[in-house]
Design a protein around this motif. Structure first.
Motif, short mmCIF file in Angstrom:
data_model
loop_
_atom_site.label_atom_id
_atom_site.label_comp_id
_atom_site.label_asym_id
_atom_site.label_seq_id
_atom_site.Cartn_x
_atom_site.Cartn_y
_atom_site.Cartn_z
N ASP A 40 0.81 -1.21 0.00
CA ASP A 40 0.00 0.00 0.00
C ASP A 40 0.85 1.27 0.00
OD1 ASP A 40 -2.40 -1.44 0.12
OD2 ASP A 40 -2.31 -1.57 2.31
N VAL A 41 2.13 1.16 0.36
CA VAL A 41 2.92 2.37 0.58
C VAL A 41 4.12 2.50 -0.36
CG1 VAL A 41 2.24 2.59 3.00
CG2 VAL A 41 4.24 1.22 2.40
N PHE A 42 4.57 1.41 -0.95
CA PHE A 42 5.74 1.48 -1.81
C PHE A 42 5.32 1.46 -3.28
CE2 PHE A 42 7.83 -0.86 1.91
CZ PHE A 42 8.09 0.33 2.56
N ALA A 43 6.27 1.72 -4.17
CA ALA A 43 5.97 1.84 -5.59
C ALA A 43 5.52 0.51 -6.18
CB ALA A 43 7.19 2.35 -6.34
N LEU A 44 4.53 0.59 -7.05
CA LEU A 44 4.16 -0.55 -7.86
C LEU A 44 5.29 -0.91 -8.81
CD1 LEU A 44 0.54 0.46 -8.92
CD2 LEU A 44 1.14 -1.54 -7.52
N PRO A 45 5.36 -2.17 -9.27
CA PRO A 45 6.26 -2.46 -10.38
C PRO A 45 6.03 -1.44 -11.50
CG PRO A 45 5.33 -4.49 -9.54
CD PRO A 45 4.62 -3.37 -8.82
N GLY A 46 7.12 -0.92 -12.03
CA GLY A 46 7.03 0.14 -13.04
C GLY A 46 7.88 -0.18 -14.25
N PHE A 47 8.02 0.80 -15.11
CA PHE A 47 8.64 0.56 -16.41
C PHE A 47 10.00 1.24 -16.53
CE2 PHE A 47 4.08 0.22 -16.94
CZ PHE A 47 3.93 -0.91 -17.73
N HIS A 48 10.99 0.46 -16.97
CA HIS A 48 12.26 0.99 -17.45
C HIS A 48 12.08 1.32 -18.92
CE1 HIS A 48 15.65 -0.57 -14.57
NE2 HIS A 48 15.33 0.68 -14.32
N LEU A 75 4.72 -7.33 -3.84
CA LEU A 75 5.40 -6.85 -5.05
C LEU A 75 5.58 -5.33 -4.97
CD1 LEU A 75 3.50 -8.88 -7.79
CD2 LEU A 75 5.47 -9.58 -6.38
N HIS A 76 6.72 -4.87 -5.44
CA HIS A 76 7.04 -3.45 -5.38
C HIS A 76 8.17 -3.16 -6.36
CE1 HIS A 76 9.98 -5.49 -2.86
NE2 HIS A 76 10.78 -4.45 -3.03
N TRP A 77 8.56 -1.89 -6.43
CA TRP A 77 9.74 -1.51 -7.22
C TRP A 77 10.48 -0.40 -6.50
CZ3 TRP A 77 10.24 1.64 -12.35
CH2 TRP A 77 11.50 1.39 -12.93
N GLN A 105 9.36 -3.78 -14.51
CA GLN A 105 10.35 -4.23 -13.53
C GLN A 105 9.72 -4.30 -12.14
OE1 GLN A 105 13.41 -4.45 -16.27
NE2 GLN A 105 13.62 -4.95 -14.08
N GLY A 106 10.16 -5.25 -11.34
CA GLY A 106 9.69 -5.28 -9.97
C GLY A 106 10.42 -6.31 -9.13
N ASP A 135 10.03 -12.35 5.98
CA ASP A 135 10.29 -13.78 6.15
C ASP A 135 11.72 -14.09 5.70
OD1 ASP A 135 7.65 -13.89 6.89
OD2 ASP A 135 6.95 -14.92 5.07
N LEU A 136 12.29 -15.11 6.30
CA LEU A 136 13.69 -15.45 6.02
C LEU A 136 13.79 -16.33 4.78
CD1 LEU A 136 14.99 -16.06 9.64
CD2 LEU A 136 15.18 -13.99 8.24
N VAL A 137 13.38 -15.77 3.64
CA VAL A 137 13.50 -16.44 2.35
C VAL A 137 14.09 -15.43 1.37
CG1 VAL A 137 11.56 -18.00 2.76
CG2 VAL A 137 11.16 -15.79 1.65
N PRO A 138 14.80 -15.88 0.33
CA PRO A 138 15.37 -14.94 -0.63
C PRO A 138 14.27 -14.15 -1.35
CG PRO A 138 16.37 -17.11 -0.86
CD PRO A 138 15.19 -17.28 0.04
N PRO A 139 14.55 -12.91 -1.73
CA PRO A 139 13.59 -12.12 -2.49
C PRO A 139 13.53 -12.61 -3.93
CG PRO A 139 15.65 -10.95 -2.36
CD PRO A 139 15.82 -12.20 -1.51
N ILE A 140 12.64 -12.02 -4.70
CA ILE A 140 12.57 -12.29 -6.13
C ILE A 140 12.67 -10.97 -6.89
CG2 ILE A 140 11.22 -14.42 -5.95
CD1 ILE A 140 8.72 -12.76 -6.71
N SER A 141 13.15 -11.04 -8.11
CA SER A 141 13.13 -9.92 -9.05
C SER A 141 12.58 -10.43 -10.37
CB SER A 141 14.54 -9.36 -9.26
OG SER A 141 15.02 -8.71 -8.11
N PHE A 142 11.88 -9.58 -11.08
CA PHE A 142 11.29 -10.01 -12.36
C PHE A 142 11.34 -8.89 -13.38
CE2 PHE A 142 7.93 -8.70 -9.43
CZ PHE A 142 7.27 -7.72 -10.15
N THR A 143 11.38 -9.31 -14.63
CA THR A 143 11.37 -8.40 -15.77
C THR A 143 10.39 -8.94 -16.80
OG1 THR A 143 13.68 -7.73 -15.46
CG2 THR A 143 12.75 -7.44 -17.66
#
Length: 229
Positions: free
Chosen positions: A88-96, A227-229, A215-216, A127-135
């Motif tokens: 609710d507070v951080f940026a949505l996935p956005g566009f490069h 999900l955020h960016w 990107q996100g 949580d103690l799990v690795p993050p994800i990144s996506f394109t």
């Protein structure tokens, strides 16, 4: 996913809302939406430039791309097998948005890990799990596009330091295996942002080339991926 042609047309129609990065009069690198690695981590005033800007940018993105975001959310939820939502507070996935020579310049940018999530003011522990990144490639140059990845993690760098070894990432990467992962338009690429990476170098760019990607990142909080960016 929502059709790449439809998304591209909407991104181009919003050119007046693109955020110029670098020389504002001549830049060929823009974003559509706020980005934590630029507006939070590289800002003298992250509250103004990211925490206050992101909700304003999100309003436009939700209005124009609600179908894309729901498709993204459901695709990742099916793949991960766990709930996926947006913050609710951080940026949505956005566009490069890279145009012309800026594409080749991006391939010469510093290699990096996507560690910016560690600095955002999350309301609850992660949580103690690795993050994800996506394109998600929306438009690619004639020569194509992709991601360069090195088999190197932040843990590897910390361990080298603990052992009194060289911790210069550029020098370490030259001793590690590099792979190039080509992108396909409209097909999401998903990885852990904690593998060293950089936009892949696919050769010279022409003035009419452009590279536009959604990107996100995602972190898991109480069993739900945010999900955020």
């Amino acid at each position: 996913m929502a059709g790449a042609d439809s998304v591209l047309a909407r991104v181009m129609a919003l050119r007046g809302s693109w955020i110029g990065r670098g020389d504002r009069d001549r830049t060929q690198f823009h974003t559509l939406g706020a980005a934590s690695y630029l507006d939070f981590c590289c800002s003298d005033d992250p509250r103004r430039d990211y925490l206050e800007r992101a909700p304003e940018e999100n309003t436009l993105l939700w209005l124009e791309f609600d179908d894309l975001y729901e498709s993204l959310r459901s695709t990742l939820e099916n793949h991960l097998g766990e709930p996926v939502a947006f913050t609710d507070v951080f940026a949505l996935p956005g566009f490069h948005i890279f145009m012309g020579e800026a594409i080749a310049s991006a391939a010469r940018a510093p290699v990096h890990f996507d560690g910016q999530y560690q600095y955002l003011p999350w309301e609850r522990p992660l949580d103690l799990v690795p993050p994800i990144s996506f394109t998600l490639p929306i438009s690619l140059p004639a020569a194509g596009g992709g991601l360069d990845l090195w088999n190197l993690t932040p843990h590897d760098v910390r361990r080298a330091g603990d052992m009194g070894m060289d911790t210069d990432i550029d020098r370490i990467k030259d001793r590690k295996h590099k792979t190039f992962h080509p992108y396909s338009r409209g097909v999401m690429a998903l990885h852990s942002g904690l593998l060293l990476h950089r936009i892949g170098d696919v050769g010279p760019m022409g003035p009419r080339d452009h590279r536009i990607t959604l990107q996100g990142h995602g972190v898991r909080v109480d069993g739900t991926w945010l999900l955020h960016w």
